[in-house]
Every structure is written in structure tokens, then in C-alpha cells.
Write a protein that holds these residues in place. Structure first.
Motif, short mmCIF file in Angstrom:
data_model
loop_
_atom_site.label_atom_id
_atom_site.label_comp_id
_atom_site.label_asym_id
_atom_site.label_seq_id
_atom_site.Cartn_x
_atom_site.Cartn_y
_atom_site.Cartn_z
N ALA A 95 20.94 -3.68 -7.64
CA ALA A 95 19.68 -3.14 -7.40
C ALA A 95 18.63 -3.78 -8.24
O ALA A 95 17.70 -4.23 -7.96
CB ALA A 95 19.67 -1.64 -7.43
N GLU A 96 19.07 -4.08 -9.75
CA GLU A 96 18.11 -4.54 -10.52
C GLU A 96 17.92 -5.92 -10.10
O GLU A 96 16.86 -6.69 -10.25
CB GLU A 96 18.48 -4.26 -11.82
CG GLU A 96 18.51 -3.00 -12.39
CD GLU A 96 17.05 -2.10 -12.25
OE1 GLU A 96 16.08 -3.18 -12.60
OE2 GLU A 96 16.96 -1.14 -11.96
N ARG A 97 19.11 -6.84 -9.99
CA ARG A 97 18.77 -8.06 -9.55
C ARG A 97 17.97 -8.30 -8.25
O ARG A 97 17.26 -9.16 -8.06
CB ARG A 97 20.37 -8.72 -9.22
CG ARG A 97 21.07 -9.05 -10.31
CD ARG A 97 22.36 -9.60 -10.12
NE ARG A 97 22.29 -10.50 -9.27
CZ ARG A 97 23.46 -11.02 -8.60
NH1 ARG A 97 24.58 -10.42 -8.75
NH2 ARG A 97 23.12 -12.16 -7.71
N TYR A 98 18.32 -7.48 -7.10
CA TYR A 98 17.24 -7.38 -5.90
C TYR A 98 15.68 -7.08 -6.28
O TYR A 98 15.16 -7.65 -5.89
CB TYR A 98 17.81 -6.37 -5.13
CG TYR A 98 17.23 -6.21 -3.59
CD1 TYR A 98 17.42 -7.08 -2.75
CD2 TYR A 98 16.16 -5.36 -3.75
CE1 TYR A 98 16.86 -7.01 -1.71
CE2 TYR A 98 15.44 -4.95 -2.20
CZ TYR A 98 15.77 -5.98 -1.22
OH TYR A 98 15.21 -6.06 -0.16
N ALA A 99 15.49 -6.19 -7.05
CA ALA A 99 14.35 -5.75 -7.72
C ALA A 99 13.51 -6.83 -8.36
O ALA A 99 12.24 -7.12 -7.95
CB ALA A 99 14.16 -4.79 -8.54
N ALA A 100 14.35 -7.68 -9.19
CA ALA A 100 13.73 -8.91 -9.79
C ALA A 100 13.27 -9.96 -8.89
O ALA A 100 12.23 -10.42 -8.86
CB ALA A 100 14.81 -9.37 -10.87
N GLY B 41 0.95 -1.16 0.10
CA GLY B 41 -0.17 0.20 -0.03
C GLY B 41 1.00 1.30 -0.14
O GLY B 41 1.82 1.53 -0.83
N ASP B 42 0.83 1.97 1.00
CA ASP B 42 1.72 3.39 1.06
C ASP B 42 2.97 3.15 2.06
O ASP B 42 3.45 4.14 2.27
CB ASP B 42 0.59 4.49 1.51
CG ASP B 42 -0.53 4.85 0.91
OD1 ASP B 42 -0.42 4.74 -0.46
OD2 ASP B 42 -1.29 5.60 1.24
N HIS B 43 3.08 1.81 2.42
CA HIS B 43 4.17 1.41 3.41
C HIS B 43 5.34 0.72 2.91
O HIS B 43 4.92 -0.16 2.09
CB HIS B 43 3.49 0.95 4.55
CG HIS B 43 2.04 1.55 5.20
ND1 HIS B 43 2.53 2.48 6.16
CD2 HIS B 43 1.21 1.22 5.22
CE1 HIS B 43 1.37 2.76 6.53
NE2 HIS B 43 0.46 2.05 6.08
N VAL B 44 6.45 1.25 3.07
CA VAL B 44 7.78 0.69 2.60
C VAL B 44 7.97 -0.45 3.37
O VAL B 44 8.12 -0.14 4.62
CB VAL B 44 8.76 1.45 2.22
CG1 VAL B 44 10.12 0.97 2.04
CG2 VAL B 44 8.49 2.71 1.41
N VAL B 45 8.04 -1.83 2.90
CA VAL B 45 8.44 -2.57 3.91
C VAL B 45 9.82 -3.26 3.47
O VAL B 45 10.27 -4.03 4.24
CB VAL B 45 7.41 -4.12 3.67
CG1 VAL B 45 5.97 -3.69 4.04
CG2 VAL B 45 7.41 -4.29 2.05
N ALA B 46 10.47 -2.77 2.35
CA ALA B 46 11.82 -3.21 2.28
C ALA B 46 12.61 -1.84 1.63
O ALA B 46 11.92 -1.41 0.50
CB ALA B 46 12.05 -4.36 1.47
N ASP B 47 13.75 -1.38 1.89
CA ASP B 47 14.37 -0.48 1.30
C ASP B 47 15.81 -0.77 1.23
O ASP B 47 16.67 -1.13 1.94
CB ASP B 47 14.31 0.81 2.19
CG ASP B 47 14.75 2.08 1.45
OD1 ASP B 47 15.30 2.08 0.50
OD2 ASP B 47 14.39 3.10 2.08
N TYR B 48 16.38 -0.84 -0.10
CA TYR B 48 17.65 -1.39 -0.35
C TYR B 48 18.34 -0.09 -1.58
O TYR B 48 17.73 0.09 -2.36
CB TYR B 48 17.47 -2.84 -1.29
CG TYR B 48 18.82 -3.39 -1.50
CD1 TYR B 48 19.76 -3.94 -0.72
CD2 TYR B 48 19.20 -3.52 -2.79
CE1 TYR B 48 20.86 -4.63 -0.88
CE2 TYR B 48 20.22 -4.08 -3.13
CZ TYR B 48 21.23 -4.83 -2.33
OH TYR B 48 22.13 -5.06 -2.61
N ARG B 49 19.59 -0.08 -1.27
CA ARG B 49 20.56 0.72 -1.93
C ARG B 49 21.59 0.44 -2.29
O ARG B 49 22.24 -0.56 -1.78
CB ARG B 49 20.82 2.34 -1.45
CG ARG B 49 19.52 3.18 -1.10
CD ARG B 49 20.09 4.09 -0.24
NE ARG B 49 18.91 4.73 0.61
CZ ARG B 49 18.75 5.87 0.22
NH1 ARG B 49 19.35 6.72 -0.41
NH2 ARG B 49 17.50 6.63 0.95
#
Length: 73
Positions: free
Chosen positions: A30-35, A16-24
Motif C-alpha cells: 500500500a505504501e509503494r502504491y501511495a508513493a 476534491g471530494d471524489h475518490v478516483v482510485a481506491d486500493y487495499r
């Protein structure tokens, strides 16, 4: 010529409007993590945004093995 600075990205997993994971990380990682997060949390929105050079943000170190100096009683 100098080597270009690798672009860093911020990947967030939203419930929803809440971030449950934040990665830099750098763009490839980052693209591998997003996938991976998209596969793991198929029903949640996953965003990957570039991080401006002027705002590197807080890169948090991983916590140590001990969270407290004194053991709980």
C-alpha cells in the motif's frame, strides 16, 4: 507465539471530494502504491489509512477477460 497479522491499509486518490482510485493491500504494498500515485497525480491528495481488523471491506477481484457472456450485436 503466533505470527502477527499483517496490517492492511486503504489508499485513496482524491479529486476534491471524489475518490478516483481506491486500493487495499498489506502495508508495504500500500505504501509503494501511495508513493507511485503521489508521483503520478502530483496535484491530487493521496491518503493511506489503516483498515480495522473488524472491517476488512470489499476486496474486489479483478474483472475477467470477458465482461459479458454474450457478444454485443
Amino acid at each position: 507465539m503466533s505470527d502477527p497479522v499483517p496490517q492492511r491499509r486503504r489508499v485513496r486518490v482524491w479529486f476534491g471530494d471524489h475518490v478516483v482510485a481506491d486500493y487495499r493491500a498489506e502495508a508495504d504494498l500500500a505504501e509503494r502504491y501511495a508513493a507511485a500515485m503521489s508521483r503520478r497525480f502530483a496535484g491530487l491528495r493521496v491518503t493511506s489509512d489503516p483498515i480495522p481488523d473488524a472491517d476488512p471491506g470489499p476486496d474486489r477481484a479483478l474483472p475477467g477477460e470477458r465482461l459479458w457472456e454474450v457478444a454485443p450485436k
